[in-house]
Design a protein around this motif. Structure first.
Motif, PDB file in Angstrom:
ATOM      1  N   ASP A  31       0.784  -1.183   0.067  1.00 56.04           N
ATOM      2  CA  ASP A  31       0.136   0.059  -0.126  1.00 56.04           C
ATOM      3  C   ASP A  31       0.835   1.292  -0.014  1.00 56.04           C
ATOM      4  O   ASP A  31       0.392   2.176  -0.847  1.00 56.04           O
ATOM      5  N   ALA A  32       2.064   1.150   0.957  1.00 54.83           N
ATOM      6  CA  ALA A  32       2.754   2.448   0.930  1.00 54.83           C
ATOM      7  C   ALA A  32       3.833   2.698  -0.519  1.00 54.83           C
ATOM      8  O   ALA A  32       3.823   3.722  -1.199  1.00 54.83           O
ATOM      9  N   ALA A  33       4.037   1.260  -1.200  1.00 60.88           N
ATOM     10  CA  ALA A  33       4.482   1.615  -2.532  1.00 60.88           C
ATOM     11  C   ALA A  33       3.643   2.078  -3.437  1.00 60.88           C
ATOM     12  O   ALA A  33       4.016   2.880  -4.280  1.00 60.88           O
ATOM     13  N   LEU A  34       2.185   1.809  -3.256  1.00 64.08           N
ATOM     14  CA  LEU A  34       1.284   2.268  -4.399  1.00 64.08           C
ATOM     15  C   LEU A  34       1.281   3.538  -4.191  1.00 64.08           C
ATOM     16  O   LEU A  34       0.952   4.517  -4.931  1.00 64.08           O
ATOM     17  N   ALA A  35       1.133   4.074  -2.821  1.00 66.64           N
ATOM     18  CA  ALA A  35       1.359   5.658  -2.607  1.00 66.64           C
ATOM     19  C   ALA A  35       2.162   6.365  -3.095  1.00 66.64           C
ATOM     20  O   ALA A  35       1.945   7.435  -3.576  1.00 66.64           O
ATOM     21  N   THR A  36       3.666   5.573  -3.133  1.00 64.80           N
ATOM     22  CA  THR A  36       4.553   6.317  -3.953  1.00 64.80           C
ATOM     23  C   THR A  36       4.368   6.424  -5.563  1.00 64.80           C
ATOM     24  O   THR A  36       4.427   7.596  -5.952  1.00 64.80           O
ATOM     25  N   PHE A  37       3.668   5.472  -6.187  1.00 62.13           N
ATOM     26  CA  PHE A  37       3.380   5.241  -7.547  1.00 62.13           C
ATOM     27  C   PHE A  37       2.464   6.622  -7.901  1.00 62.13           C
ATOM     28  O   PHE A  37       2.505   7.445  -8.862  1.00 62.13           O
ATOM     29  N   ALA A  38       1.571   6.624  -6.733  1.00 61.67           N
ATOM     30  CA  ALA A  38       0.527   7.594  -6.986  1.00 61.67           C
ATOM     31  C   ALA A  38       1.120   8.990  -6.974  1.00 61.67           C
ATOM     32  O   ALA A  38       0.522   9.876  -7.803  1.00 61.67           O
ATOM     33  N   SER A  39       2.224   9.189  -6.188  1.00 61.46           N
ATOM     34  CA  SER A  39       2.824  10.686  -6.189  1.00 61.46           C
ATOM     35  C   SER A  39       3.306  10.936  -7.394  1.00 61.46           C
ATOM     36  O   SER A  39       3.118  12.054  -8.039  1.00 61.46           O
ATOM     37  N   ALA A  40       3.888   9.810  -8.289  1.00 63.66           N
ATOM     38  CA  ALA A  40       4.569  10.114  -9.735  1.00 63.66           C
ATOM     39  C   ALA A  40       3.389  10.424 -10.733  1.00 63.66           C
ATOM     40  O   ALA A  40       3.202  11.003 -11.663  1.00 63.66           O
TER      41      ALA A  40
END
Length: 472
Positions: free
Chosen positions: A284-293
């Motif tokens: 979930d934290a990784a997807l949040a990082t992708f979402a920022s991009a």
């Protein structure tokens, strides 16, 4: 059983001596028990075979005090064969403060700090172990949590570095997603970010929908997961979910993305119940990082759109017109087609501002923009070049087609509605481009603008063709 060696000296009173010795031993054990209970959560003694002869753990382990008497001490060890070092219940050397995981009565494990010393028989043989344990599970769990947090931080740092290694952060998402799957030991995965409805303009480097699969071949299993990822979301279900599909344990995560549709991600392993909550939190934290991009890419597209479009009318601005016409010219040249630019100026537009006010002037420009867009084909272009000057690009049209359109504009004008009906007239300048000349857009704009200004000086409400016609 160990027996005392015989003595040649007669014992004058053996019963009394034996009773006194036993009383002394019992008193010694009671004193030892009383002292250790002050600091220990576990007190134990084992015999030479490693079986408990004494066991008291209170509430620390949940075992009744007498249940384990006579039981093999290995029953409390989770990994007997792979345990580091000798069993604390069978040790032949002194143990001082060694951390050991001990099984509780409910099947869970507690981390105890063990202190133990071996016991010897009167003949010097190993006779068992006496020791105590102090429960440090909370500390061990805290350290474990810190280790997990450090691991998560390192994984996020690595995937962020991978994303930043690309010129566009959006292009770094697929390799970062693959790295995440590898670090988590996932057998496969799918990542989806869909383009919002109505947004269709993207550069070649920044395409619309992002759909990335760890494995290229689409199996029925993967198709089912992708269908689940594309299911409509009511806007509330953004917590990671565990699912079991076709013998696989699947984590599904969703993340909000500002300026864009939500992103969805699935990772799976073969087998059921193989993911932990820590794994889901990391995904979930990784997807949040992708979402920022993805948010950054969407924001860049919005900024690029604003840089190409006029905010008042929604038409292309001057730079947008130049960019779009320039993009079309090579195709027209290949197909040997002409194109014509009309530069349209509003006659006496300053009178509108003076009479009705600047807000009415803005409304008049918006109404004219709507009129001009409705007057051309979908394949043509309409833009606001600045102030009260508009431009129309008639794709593939020659001078004669453009002249007919200009004549209609000049004869009819544009009826607009302010506080009262007003009809605006146009001054139109034409610049036709022959495919053989290779003329640029800036030259076309200059020629058409010059023709339009000459009409304005002559009183307006007419059209004129550029005196410097584009020729082979």
């Amino acid at each position: 059983m160990n027996t005392m060696p015989s003595s040649s000296v007669p014992d004058s009173n053996p019963p009394e001596s034996g009773g006194e010795l036993m009383d002394a031993l019992l008193a010694s054990r009671k004193r030892w028990k009383s002292l250790t209970q002050l600091v220990a959560d576990l007190i134990f003694e084992t015999d030479a075979e490693g079986e408990f002869t004494f066991f008291e753990a209170g509430s620390a382990l949940g075992w009744p005090d007498h249940e384990l008497i006579g039981e093999n001490s290995n029953r409390l060890l989770p990994f007997v064969d792979a345990a580091p070092g000798p069993s604390p219940f069978r040790t032949h050397t002194v143990i001082r403060g060694r951390r050991c995981w001990i099984k509780r009565a409910d099947g869970s494990f507690a981390c105890l700090l063990i202190y133990a010393t071996p016991l010897q028989s009167p003949t010097g043989q190993h006779a068992g172990v006496r020791g105590l344990g102090i429960d440090v599970s909370d500390e061990a769990n805290t350290n474990a949590d810190l280790s997990v947090a450090r691991l998560h931080s390192e994984i996020i740092r690595r995937i962020t570095t991978t994303m930043r290694s690309r010129a566009l952060s959006r292009l770094g998402i697929p390799p970062a997603f693959e790295e995440l799957a590898a670090l988590l030991g996932a057998a496969g995965g799918i990542l989806i970010s869909e383009t919002p409805e109505g947004e269709t303009e993207f550069s070649e480097e920044d395409e619309g929908d992002l759909v990335h699969r760890i494995e290229g071949e689409i199996t029925p299993f993967e198709a089912e997961i992708e269908a689940r990822l594309r299911e409509p979301n009511d806007g509330t279900a953004f917590e990671p979910r565990f699912m079991q599909i076709d013998g696989h344990d699947v984590i599904i995560c969703r993340s909000r993305v500002r300026y864009n549709a939500p992103a969805s991600m699935a990772l799976w392993r073969a087998g059921l119940g193989v993911w932990s909550q820590d794994d889901a939190s990391l995904a979930d934290a990784a997807l949040a990082t992708f979402a920022s991009a993805l948010e950054l890419g969407a924001l860049n597209r919005a900024l690029a759109r604003n840089a190409r479009f006029d905010p008042l009318t929604g038409m292309l601005n001057r730079n947008g017109m130049i960019t779009e016409i320039t993009r079309r010219l090579p195709r027209l040249d290949r197909e040997r087609l002409s194109g014509t630019l009309l530069v349209i100026g509003l006659d006496r537009f300053s009178d509108i501002n003076a009479r009705f006010g600047f807000e009415a002037g803005d409304s008049a420009l918006q109404q004219v923009a709507t009129y001009l867009r409705d007057a051309i084909r979908p394949t043509d272009l309409a833009g606001r070049l600045g102030g009260d000057i508009f431009g129309l690009w008639l794709d593939g049209a020659d001078h004669f087609v453009a002249a007919e359109r200009a004549e209609t504009f000049c004869q009819q004008g544009a009826a607009i509605f302010l506080s009262e009906p007003v009809t605006l007239t146009f001054s139109v300048g034409l610049a036709a481009r022959n495919w053989e000349t290779g003329e640029g857009v800036e030259s076309l704009i200059d020629r058409a603008s010059l023709a339009m200004r000459s009409v304005k000086l002559a009183g307006g409400a007419r059209w004129h063709t550029s005196l410097e016609e584009s020729s082979p």
